[in-house]
Design a protein around this motif. Structure first.
Motif, short mmCIF file in Angstrom:
data_model
loop_
_atom_site.label_atom_id
_atom_site.label_comp_id
_atom_site.label_asym_id
_atom_site.label_seq_id
_atom_site.Cartn_x
_atom_site.Cartn_y
_atom_site.Cartn_z
N ASN A 33 0.82 -1.21 0.00
CA ASN A 33 0.00 0.00 0.00
C ASN A 33 0.85 1.26 0.00
O ASN A 33 0.49 2.27 -0.63
CB ASN A 33 -0.94 0.02 1.20
CG ASN A 33 -2.03 -1.04 1.12
OD1 ASN A 33 -2.29 -1.61 0.06
ND2 ASN A 33 -2.66 -1.32 2.26
N MET A 34 1.98 1.22 0.70
CA MET A 34 2.87 2.38 0.72
C MET A 34 3.43 2.66 -0.68
O MET A 34 3.50 3.82 -1.10
CB MET A 34 4.00 2.18 1.74
CG MET A 34 3.54 2.33 3.17
SD MET A 34 4.86 2.02 4.39
CE MET A 34 6.01 3.37 4.02
N TRP A 35 3.83 1.61 -1.41
CA TRP A 35 4.32 1.82 -2.78
C TRP A 35 3.21 2.43 -3.64
O TRP A 35 3.44 3.40 -4.36
CB TRP A 35 4.81 0.51 -3.40
CG TRP A 35 6.12 0.01 -2.86
CD1 TRP A 35 6.33 -1.09 -2.10
CD2 TRP A 35 7.42 0.61 -3.05
NE1 TRP A 35 7.67 -1.22 -1.80
CE2 TRP A 35 8.36 -0.20 -2.37
CE3 TRP A 35 7.87 1.75 -3.72
CZ2 TRP A 35 9.73 0.10 -2.34
CZ3 TRP A 35 9.24 2.04 -3.70
CH2 TRP A 35 10.14 1.22 -3.01
N ASP A 36 2.00 1.87 -3.56
CA ASP A 36 0.87 2.40 -4.33
C ASP A 36 0.61 3.86 -3.99
O ASP A 36 0.38 4.70 -4.87
CB ASP A 36 -0.41 1.60 -4.07
CG ASP A 36 -0.37 0.19 -4.64
OD1 ASP A 36 0.50 -0.10 -5.50
OD2 ASP A 36 -1.22 -0.63 -4.23
N THR A 37 0.64 4.16 -2.70
CA THR A 37 0.36 5.52 -2.22
C THR A 37 1.41 6.50 -2.70
O THR A 37 1.10 7.60 -3.19
CB THR A 37 0.27 5.52 -0.68
OG1 THR A 37 -0.77 4.62 -0.28
CG2 THR A 37 0.00 6.90 -0.13
N MET A 38 2.68 6.11 -2.59
CA MET A 38 3.77 6.99 -3.02
C MET A 38 3.69 7.28 -4.51
O MET A 38 3.79 8.44 -4.93
CB MET A 38 5.12 6.36 -2.68
CG MET A 38 6.31 7.25 -3.05
SD MET A 38 7.90 6.40 -2.84
CE MET A 38 7.94 5.39 -4.31
N TYR A 39 3.51 6.25 -5.32
CA TYR A 39 3.44 6.46 -6.76
C TYR A 39 2.20 7.26 -7.16
O TYR A 39 2.26 8.11 -8.05
CB TYR A 39 3.49 5.13 -7.52
CG TYR A 39 4.84 4.46 -7.45
CD1 TYR A 39 6.00 5.17 -7.75
CD2 TYR A 39 4.97 3.14 -7.08
CE1 TYR A 39 7.25 4.57 -7.69
CE2 TYR A 39 6.21 2.52 -7.02
CZ TYR A 39 7.35 3.24 -7.32
OH TYR A 39 8.59 2.64 -7.25
N ASN A 40 1.09 7.04 -6.48
CA ASN A 40 -0.12 7.80 -6.77
C ASN A 40 0.09 9.30 -6.52
O ASN A 40 -0.46 10.13 -7.23
CB ASN A 40 -1.29 7.30 -5.91
CG ASN A 40 -2.55 8.08 -6.15
OD1 ASN A 40 -3.14 8.02 -7.23
ND2 ASN A 40 -2.98 8.83 -5.15
#
Length: 192
Positions: A33-40
């Motif tokens: 979720n952190m990777w998804d959040t950062m890229y978003n």
């Protein structure tokens, strides 16, 4: 899943984080979720406190920054470093040299603002990977800057603390908007 990012003023951003244990609930999902959040949010790094988890965990992806640089700017990277995509668990910076440099920094928890921050050019860091295997590495230039920025989050510090008093004063109006939940962000922010 995209998580809301804790906005400037959230108490968790000023809290010292604790070490992450292997039995932390759903840590693999948190990391994804952190990777998804950062890229978003079009970020280059994200610390767990920024998504309301006060644990010693952060991620950095300096590859897109490196890829966008001119050949001259790429000289700011350590020999052989072409950016990294890395997860850091329970990190400890073990070495700072005497060589410093200044560059602009922003923060996903403080959207719309940047300031010139002076940081060490190179660092050595001990940390664990996603399997809790111990690692040691040396990073320089932009990657070292990104790591130091995220590492500060684990200590309850924001890049604002590295700014001159005048720079901070010039940001007061925008910081007040963020504090009062009146800043429109392109990604989900959570105001406390």
């Amino acid at each position: 899943m995209i998580l809301p990012i804790m906005a400037y003023g959230s108490p968790v951003l000023r809290q010292e984080s604790v070490d992450l244990q292997p039995d932390y609930p759903e840590v693999d999902q948190l990391i994804a979720n952190m990777w998804d959040t950062m890229y978003n949010a079009t970020g280059c790094g994200l610390a767990a406190p920024q998504v309301n988890h006060p644990i010693n965990l952060f991620i950095v992806d300096s590859q897109p920054t490196y890829d966008a640089m001119t050949a001259e700017d790429k000289a700011l990277y350590y020999d052989g470093d072409q950016g990294v995509k890395e997860l850091f668990i329970n990190p400890h910076i073990t070495y700072f040299p005497d060589r410093y440099w200044s560059d602009d920094e922003g923060c996903l928890s403080i959207p719309g603002l940047v300031g010139s921050v002076k940081r060490p050019w190179q660092i050595a860091i001990a940390y664990q990977d996603e399997n809790f295997v111990s690692k040691n590495a040396i990073f320089s230039g932009m990657t070292a800057r990104m790591i130091q920025h995220e590492y500060d989050h684990l200590r309850g510090k924001l890049y604002l603390e590295h700014l001159s008093p005048l720079s901070k004063q010039l940001m007061n109006r925008k910081l007040s908007k963020i504090l009062n939940g009146k800043y429109a962000s392109k990604y989900p922010l959570k105001y406390v």
